[in-house]
Design a protein around this motif. Sequence first.
Motif, PDB file in Angstrom:
ATOM      1  N   ALA A   1      51.588  49.457  28.643  1.00 30.02           N
ATOM      2  CA  ALA A   1      53.074  48.723  29.309  1.00 30.02           C
ATOM      3  C   ALA A   1      52.789  48.710  30.494  1.00 30.02           C
ATOM      4  N   ASP A   2      52.319  50.171  31.377  1.00 29.62           N
ATOM      5  CA  ASP A   2      52.510  49.080  32.667  1.00 29.62           C
ATOM      6  C   ASP A   2      52.054  48.334  33.196  1.00 29.62           C
ATOM      7  N   TYR A   3      50.765  47.766  33.096  1.00 33.63           N
ATOM      8  CA  TYR A   3      50.166  46.824  32.647  1.00 33.63           C
ATOM      9  C   TYR A   3      50.451  45.069  32.534  1.00 33.63           C
ATOM     10  N   LEU A   4      51.404  45.594  31.758  1.00 30.91           N
ATOM     11  CA  LEU A   4      52.304  45.041  30.613  1.00 30.91           C
ATOM     12  C   LEU A   4      53.376  43.909  31.753  1.00 30.91           C
ATOM     13  N   VAL A   5      54.057  45.548  32.215  1.00 37.66           N
ATOM     14  CA  VAL A   5      54.974  45.120  32.904  1.00 37.66           C
ATOM     15  C   VAL A   5      54.722  44.251  34.080  1.00 37.66           C
ATOM     16  N   GLU A   6      53.788  44.953  35.003  1.00 35.26           N
ATOM     17  CA  GLU A   6      52.729  44.649  35.656  1.00 35.26           C
ATOM     18  C   GLU A   6      51.996  43.003  35.663  1.00 35.26           C
ATOM     19  N   ASN A   7      51.025  42.665  34.964  1.00 32.45           N
ATOM     20  CA  ASN A   7      51.032  40.697  34.504  1.00 32.45           C
ATOM     21  C   ASN A   7      52.380  40.373  34.189  1.00 32.45           C
ATOM     22  N   VAL A   8      53.140  40.979  33.701  1.00 31.33           N
ATOM     23  CA  VAL A   8      54.768  39.768  33.514  1.00 31.33           C
ATOM     24  C   VAL A   8      55.741  39.983  35.433  1.00 31.33           C
ATOM     25  N   SER A   9      55.878  40.844  35.937  1.00 34.39           N
ATOM     26  CA  SER A   9      55.695  40.228  36.942  1.00 34.39           C
ATOM     27  C   SER A   9      54.816  39.461  38.297  1.00 34.39           C
ATOM     28  N   ASN A  10      53.368  39.169  37.954  1.00 32.64           N
ATOM     29  CA  ASN A  10      52.685  38.633  38.899  1.00 32.64           C
ATOM     30  C   ASN A  10      53.128  37.516  38.410  1.00 32.64           C
ATOM     31  N   ILE A  11      53.453  37.365  36.954  1.00 30.55           N
ATOM     32  CA  ILE A  11      53.721  35.498  36.126  1.00 30.55           C
ATOM     33  C   ILE A  11      54.897  35.401  36.532  1.00 30.55           C
ATOM     34  N   THR A  12      55.468  36.610  36.952  1.00 29.96           N
ATOM     35  CA  THR A  12      57.354  35.739  37.538  1.00 29.96           C
ATOM     36  C   THR A  12      56.668  35.597  38.969  1.00 29.96           C
ATOM     37  N   ARG A  13      55.887  36.290  39.861  1.00 28.05           N
ATOM     38  CA  ARG A  13      55.678  35.782  41.227  1.00 28.05           C
ATOM     39  C   ARG A  13      55.028  34.397  41.662  1.00 28.05           C
ATOM     40  N   MET A  14      53.994  33.986  40.021  1.00 30.94           N
ATOM     41  CA  MET A  14      53.716  32.706  40.466  1.00 30.94           C
ATOM     42  C   MET A  14      54.285  32.098  39.902  1.00 30.94           C
ATOM     43  N   LEU A  15      55.323  31.766  39.152  1.00 23.98           N
ATOM     44  CA  LEU A  15      56.466  30.919  38.987  1.00 23.98           C
ATOM     45  C   LEU A  15      56.934  30.877  40.547  1.00 23.98           C
ATOM     46  N   ARG A  16      57.229  31.577  40.971  1.00 23.45           N
ATOM     47  CA  ARG A  16      57.929  30.908  42.297  1.00 23.45           C
ATOM     48  C   ARG A  16      57.459  30.593  43.091  1.00 23.45           C
ATOM     49  N   ALA A  17      55.606  30.729  43.282  1.00 23.47           N
ATOM     50  CA  ALA A  17      55.013  30.141  43.945  1.00 23.47           C
ATOM     51  C   ALA A  17      54.983  28.630  43.330  1.00 23.47           C
ATOM     52  N   LEU A  18      55.116  28.463  42.458  1.00 28.88           N
ATOM     53  CA  LEU A  18      54.991  26.733  41.893  1.00 28.88           C
ATOM     54  C   LEU A  18      55.796  26.218  42.521  1.00 28.88           C
ATOM     55  N   ASP A  19      56.810  26.989  42.598  1.00 27.08           N
ATOM     56  CA  ASP A  19      58.362  26.290  42.350  1.00 27.08           C
ATOM     57  C   ASP A  19      59.693  26.651  42.408  1.00 27.08           C
ATOM     58  N   GLN A  20      59.577  26.650  44.204  1.00 25.51           N
ATOM     59  CA  GLN A  20      60.773  27.617  44.415  1.00 25.51           C
ATOM     60  C   GLN A  20      61.915  27.634  44.468  1.00 25.51           C
ATOM     61  N   GLU A  21      62.717  26.134  43.749  1.00 30.16           N
ATOM     62  CA  GLU A  21      64.206  26.263  43.159  1.00 30.16           C
ATOM     63  C   GLU A  21      63.925  26.949  42.228  1.00 30.16           C
ATOM     64  N   THR A  22      63.093  26.213  40.995  1.00 24.85           N
ATOM     65  CA  THR A  22      63.285  27.305  39.573  1.00 24.85           C
ATOM     66  C   THR A  22      62.452  28.287  39.477  1.00 24.85           C
ATOM     67  N   PRO A  23      62.618  29.825  40.930  1.00 21.03           N
ATOM     68  CA  PRO A  23      61.334  30.925  40.608  1.00 21.03           C
ATOM     69  C   PRO A  23      60.980  31.618  38.920  1.00 21.03           C
ATOM     70  N   GLN A  24      61.795  31.064  38.039  1.00 20.31           N
ATOM     71  CA  GLN A  24      61.431  31.923  36.694  1.00 20.31           C
ATOM     72  C   GLN A  24      62.181  31.473  35.804  1.00 20.31           C
ATOM     73  N   MET A  25      61.340  30.526  34.705  1.00 21.17           N
ATOM     74  CA  MET A  25      62.016  30.444  33.272  1.00 21.17           C
ATOM     75  C   MET A  25      62.941  30.900  32.655  1.00 21.17           C
ATOM     76  N   PRO A  26      63.690  30.203  31.998  1.00 23.76           N
ATOM     77  CA  PRO A  26      64.713  31.335  31.722  1.00 23.76           C
ATOM     78  C   PRO A  26      64.205  32.266  30.093  1.00 23.76           C
ATOM     79  N   GLY A  27      63.451  31.373  29.474  1.00 25.00           N
ATOM     80  CA  GLY A  27      62.678  32.505  28.090  1.00 25.00           C
ATOM     81  C   GLY A  27      61.495  33.196  28.643  1.00 25.00           C
ATOM     82  N   MET A  28      61.035  32.536  30.174  1.00 27.37           N
ATOM     83  CA  MET A  28      60.300  34.160  30.624  1.00 27.37           C
ATOM     84  C   MET A  28      60.134  35.611  31.280  1.00 27.37           C
ATOM     85  N   SER A  29      61.024  36.750  30.684  1.00 27.59           N
ATOM     86  CA  SER A  29      61.804  37.519  30.989  1.00 27.59           C
ATOM     87  C   SER A  29      60.532  38.340  30.861  1.00 27.59           C
TER      88      SER A  29
END
Length: 982
Positions: free
Chosen positions: A532-560
């Motif tokens: 579960a910890d690894y899951l949270v860490e990976n999801v958090s990293n995907i969210t960070r990567m989304l912010r790096a890809l697009d600063q204006e839309t840092p997170q997709m609505p379905g990607m939570s």
Amino acid sequence: MVALTVRLSSRIPRAIHTSAIHLNNRSGGNGAKPAEDTTDHNDEVENQPGTETSGGRWRGHATASIRTRYQRRRQASALPPVELPPSFLRNNVTLHASQEQPRLPIALAEDARHPKLSPLSLDQGPSPRLRLYFEAALRRLLARGRDLALDLENSRLNKDDRRWSSPETVARAVRVWDMALDSATHMINAIHPIRQSEHFYKVRPFWWSQVPRILNIGLPGHHDQFPSLVAPLSDQLSFAEQYDYPLAHIIADLPVETFIALRKSINRELFASPPPTFDHKTSKRPITILALSGFGGRSITEAIGQHFAHSMGADLIYLDAYDVSEVVGGYLGQNWAYSRGPLAMLGFRAAELNGKTAGGRDERPLEGQDDDEIDTDVGISASNTSPSTVVEELQKLRQGEYESFSKWENLKIDKMLEQIIRSTNSESSESHTRPVLIHLHDIIELSMTIEGSLLINRLRALTDVAWQQGLPIAILGTSSCEQQSEEYQNAIREFAVNDFVVTRHVQPDYVERYTALKGHAPTHANFHLQKADYLVENVSNITRMLRALDQETPQMPGMSLDSILSYLRSSDLELSILQNSILPAPEIYHLACAFKSQEGEAAINNIPAVLEERITLGPLQQWQGHNLFGEDRGEGDALSGISTAGEDPHTLEARATPKLNEYEKRIASGQVNRENLRITFADVHAPPETISALRLLTSLSLLRPDAFSYGVLAQDKINGCLLYGPPGTGKTMLAKAVAKESGANMLEISGASINDKWVGESEKLIRAVFTLAKKLTPCVVFIDEADSLLASRSMFTNRASHREHINQFLKEWDGMEETNAFIMVATNRPFDLDDAVLRRLPRKIHVDLPLEKDRLAILKLLLKGETLDESVSLDEYAQRTPYYSGSDLKNMCVAAAMAAVEEENEAAAKHDGPHPFQYPERRILRKSHFEKALKSIPASISEDMPSLKLIRKFDEEYGNRKRSATKSSMGFGLVEDKHHIK
């Protein structure tokens, strides 16, 4: 003289040319003083270096010129403005609010959704120690309940007192009485178990980790543990009353005393005033560090830091390697997606050094490269720096001879770190008076990298400046590593030279393992806290990567995180690639791009498709000689000890399979697969003392790792056990039962696996036994018929090879090479063993011929699945079988059953009716069958057997008979007293 001066000056370490702006002259932020207050001679942070010399003294730029200082101030004024990301302020900065409970980390909150079987559900019988424990808890709870009742009554009499109108006050009282009812129930059951029912908990109660230890107090070595378990009861109950979750749910099996001591240490550091002689330019304030092993997640340390800050009324700033890489790296122009500099990849490098990434633990050698030349522990694949280069650069860093960042980058780093330290400041005056606790996670992993070490030093230096200026502030360093490498342990030792470092081994599923050891199936096999910890860490990293890809839309609505958790709760967790290991940056980028390509709210419906796309791809690299979905199917398969049929390919890729050399692969064929073993201690009749001794020697360190972290047990241990006795008495069966139930890996060694015709090869194979055992830790090396391998060197005076073999074995065994192997030796000729071997086997357990009552128990055990005729008296056959070993009794029972089958076949042959002969559904063993078997299966041991006399003599010289005139407490005893051998 000139040459001598040059040599001496070359040995003086040069301080790293790092610099920092003055805290009161920074651009932006709160609390800035007017510019005219800043003078050249008051450039405080500028003179603070970034590293510590080998002697522990800080070397400053005392001779810096005015021109250099002016240039640095000019550069500082030109720095771009600092603005912390809203996500950082939302997720990492917690302002203290006494009315609010600390937020539970996501993995622990998810853990509270799953039922857990209580260890008190086991059929233990009355337990006086357990009664005393719950009686002590109940006494405290009833006293606290009485105080609450009196307080409620006084509140009713005083109309102005509205404390009991607060939901928090009512909740505290409810928690107290819930604990009182729970304690009363278990105290009654401990006195007399009136019912045997299974108790399930979702939130672990206050006693969760203590109860298994109390139930095991009867084992040797546990008699003095009870006072230490009762002592912290008041703190546990007070914590459980104050917070929604008891302490046991937060810290797993971390000793409560450790939690309390660390909290006191942090409290002292937080509210200590700097001494008048403290100067941040020349001094360094020690910090407190908690390093956990056995668990690679971060939820436990995160919860500890939150509750430390809340109990002390402090604001909390949480930092880990990912936060530093995103915030500081972003300010330096580095980016997770397209500008992956050393700082931007610092979080992934820390995960790799921790051993959490699949790629860092399963790298393949280049063709033609020898396995012995590869250092598999360092694993810095994110850069082209070799391990030896990293070690050299770290050494230069500690001596002040390494410069990783430019002066401009140092200024920017200091400005960002200073902004992080002051991030709790707000407009209210109260926030300026509250203390600040900086929780720096991954501190050990960061110190193993060049950039991370510099960042730690700068953060500590700026924290010391703020402390000297009057801000109550302290740093708590933490780290969690499942399996610590040698480099990781060295980094801990380096911190321990100057800082207060506490290391503990934790197992969040400690109670689950205990109940499984007692034969109960796991209740929530689909949930694992580390996953579960690894899951949270990976999801958090995907969210960070989304912010790096697009600063204006840092997170997709379905990607939570909630959407990911809801998907995983309704799916097979084995299919998820997000919880088996921490994914490296390229895979995070791949998944982030896939999620970004989804359209709005429809993304949540496409989560399975995105994940399964990666799953079906399989391992990213397929190496020559290996199939696509697994390891080499040759000799290495025996090492895992776990069937890989039906497993997720990504699980196979993520598993930390040790890398084996040529000799270790040959030895690995002797590893015993515990899943294929069917023999347990319930299938072997032996005295309780024998079974208890074996469990103590092989399993105690797994059940109580905290007891082996200090004192004599941390330095020395009993690393050998000898099982000796006549043939057929169950020595090998006991070893198999140990392998099945101990939880340790079992490596079986024989002469065929060691002996080699080429000179020197056998010695290398012997060394491979111990190096492989170290990789399989915890491991039990079982040597059956040990007299063939470890016979006395005087018996083979004409064979020099035997002397070399046993010398090499003794050298490895004696600890000249570091191993964690436990050697279990079985033989029916102990008198032939070498004297040096006997010295290394301090525990000698005599497994002797069974007595009459033991033979009766063995017969009942062997025939428990058979139907016996009323004419059969097992007591009679137990009396008529003196000198029968357990193997002889087994052969006699088998012969009796075969006689019954033969009788059925004869009846079928004589049958001549119109219908075919119907065999009975179950055979019935009659007295005639046993009489026939008794005639055909005599005892394999006779009274006049020379080896039996020698075994008795050995027992009198080396075994328990040497210490007692009575029968040995281990084993059964040779025969009844009237049959004693003369």
